[in-house]
Write a protein that holds these residues in place. Structure first.
Motif, short mmCIF file in Angstrom:
data_model
loop_
_atom_site.label_atom_id
_atom_site.label_comp_id
_atom_site.label_asym_id
_atom_site.label_seq_id
_atom_site.Cartn_x
_atom_site.Cartn_y
_atom_site.Cartn_z
N THR A 120 0.82 -1.22 0.00
CA THR A 120 0.00 0.00 0.00
C THR A 120 0.86 1.27 0.00
OG1 THR A 120 -0.23 0.09 2.42
CG2 THR A 120 -1.87 -1.19 1.21
N ARG A 125 3.06 6.49 -2.62
CA ARG A 125 4.19 6.98 -3.41
C ARG A 125 3.71 7.47 -4.78
NH1 ARG A 125 9.59 4.57 -2.11
NH2 ARG A 125 9.44 3.98 0.07
N ARG A 157 -5.94 10.17 2.12
CA ARG A 157 -6.06 8.81 2.67
C ARG A 157 -7.42 8.22 2.33
NH1 ARG A 157 -1.80 7.76 5.71
NH2 ARG A 157 -2.67 5.70 6.09
N ARG A 192 0.95 0.99 6.93
CA ARG A 192 1.08 1.60 8.26
C ARG A 192 -0.19 1.43 9.07
NH1 ARG A 192 4.97 2.24 5.62
NH2 ARG A 192 6.68 3.72 5.83
N ASP A 193 -1.34 1.33 8.38
CA ASP A 193 -2.63 1.35 9.08
C ASP A 193 -3.52 0.21 8.62
OD1 ASP A 193 -2.97 2.22 6.46
OD2 ASP A 193 -4.52 3.69 6.98
N ARG A 216 10.85 10.33 9.07
CA ARG A 216 9.66 9.64 8.53
C ARG A 216 8.90 8.91 9.63
NH1 ARG A 216 11.27 6.10 3.61
NH2 ARG A 216 9.07 5.58 3.68
N ASP A 240 5.07 9.67 10.36
CA ASP A 240 4.10 8.57 10.22
C ASP A 240 3.36 8.28 11.52
OD1 ASP A 240 4.95 8.33 7.62
OD2 ASP A 240 6.03 6.44 7.89
N ARG A 288 1.02 11.71 13.00
CA ARG A 288 -0.08 12.36 12.27
C ARG A 288 -1.41 12.05 12.95
NH1 ARG A 288 1.02 8.26 7.52
NH2 ARG A 288 -0.26 6.56 8.26
O1 DC Z 1 5.98 1.73 3.05
P1 DC Z 1 6.54 2.92 2.24
O2 DC Z 1 7.89 3.38 2.72
O3 DC Z 1 6.51 2.65 0.78
O4 DC Z 1 5.49 4.10 2.50
C1 DC Z 1 5.71 5.40 2.02
C2 DC Z 1 4.89 6.39 2.85
O5 DC Z 1 3.50 6.18 2.61
C3 DC Z 1 5.07 6.29 4.36
O6 DC Z 1 6.02 7.23 4.84
C4 DC Z 1 3.72 6.58 4.92
C5 DC Z 1 2.75 6.35 3.82
N1 DC Z 1 1.89 5.18 4.01
C6 DC Z 1 0.79 5.35 4.81
O7 DC Z 1 0.59 6.41 5.37
N2 DC Z 1 -0.09 4.32 4.97
C7 DC Z 1 0.12 3.14 4.38
N3 DC Z 1 -0.79 2.15 4.56
C8 DC Z 1 1.27 2.94 3.58
C9 DC Z 1 2.16 3.99 3.43
#
Ligand code: DC
Length: 233
Positions: free
Chosen positions: A32, A37, A99, A128-129, A178, A182, A185
């Motif tokens: 995700t 990105r 989001r 992340r979520d 980062r 992350d 927020r």
């Molecule tokens: O996993 P990644 O490094 O490719 O993710 C890039 C950015 O995308 C990360 O800094 C936060 C965001 N992200 C997010 O907020 N929620 C997700 N489910 C996946 C990534």
């Protein structure tokens, strides 16, 4: 349809782990972070600031439309793996409307996972979520962590492996920034779901992390057959 949710900070190894788990189980995998990105780069390519709420939401909606038309090839830009995309994604992902525009895409994938062009028997999503917001009912939730210094070392090795110059201290500072963005927020911050299994990979190589994850998953899925209300008569 089993759903495996894998969350964790940047460079924790969760992407490699998710890909290999999907391979082992024959499930479809969605990274995700790639969605964030790609949306971040759409904003950046338009000359907009990915942190700007209007531009971020617009970019995320544009990406959702592109995926609906072109499928996964909308995520095929090789620049998406680079630092510029990572930075743009981290900024855009703070914007609630951006989001929201990406949420349904992720839930649709979890409900009807597709690998290549074929339906798969389960889904692995990493981000992340996923365990907290996208798939709160996932059968298995893993929260993958590793010490930030170890993550920085891995990232430096990975970049050098790709022939890029990487300075440890700069990579470490970038990861710390980062992590802070992350996890601090307001919307869908990075944190483990209450029912997530914590997997610390600081002292594990990729094979050991995979073995540990598969043992948790197979155990959890075998129990799910007994406790799931869907299968009890
Ligand atoms: O996993 P990644 O490094 O490719 O993710 C890039 C950015 O995308 C990360 O800094 C936060 C965001 N992200 C997010 O907020 N929620 C997700 N489910 C996946 C990534």
């Amino acid at each position: 349809m089993p759903v495996i949710a894998i969350d964790g900070p940047a460079a924790s190894g969760k992407g490699t782990l998710a890909r290999r788990i999907a391979q082992e189980l024959g499930y479809a995998w969605l990274d995700t972070g790639l969605l964030y990105r790609a949306a971040g780069m759409i904003a950046a390519d338009d000359g907009a600031n990915p942190a700007d709420p209007v531009a971020a939401a617009q970019a995320a909606r544009t990406l959702a439309k592109r995926i609906a038309v072109d499928g996964p090839s909308a995520l095929g830009d090789p620049r998406l793996r680079g630092d510029q995309a990572a930075d743009a994604a981290s900024k855009l992902s703070v914007v609630p409307a951006a989001r929201a525009a990406l949420l349904q895409l992720q839930r649709d994938f979890a409900r009807a996972p597709v690998a290549g062009n074929r339906p798969a028997s389960g889904a692995v999503l990493d981000g992340r979520d996923i365990g907290t917001v996208v798939c709160p009912d996932a059968e298995v939730k893993l929260y993958v962590v590793a010490a930030v210094e170890e993550r920085a070392r891995r990232r430096v090795k990975e970049l050098q492996g790709r022939g890029q110059t990487a300075i440890y201290q700069a990579v470490l500072e970038d990861l710390k920034q980062r992590d802070a963005r992350d996890s601090q927020r307001a919307v869908a911050p990075l944190k483990p779901a209450d029912d997530a299994f914590l997997l610390d990979t600081s002292a594990l190589d990729a094979d050991q992390a995979l073995a540990a994850a598969l043992s948790i998953i197979t155990d959890r899925l075998s129990r799910a057959v007994f406790v799931s209300p869907k299968v009890s008569s």
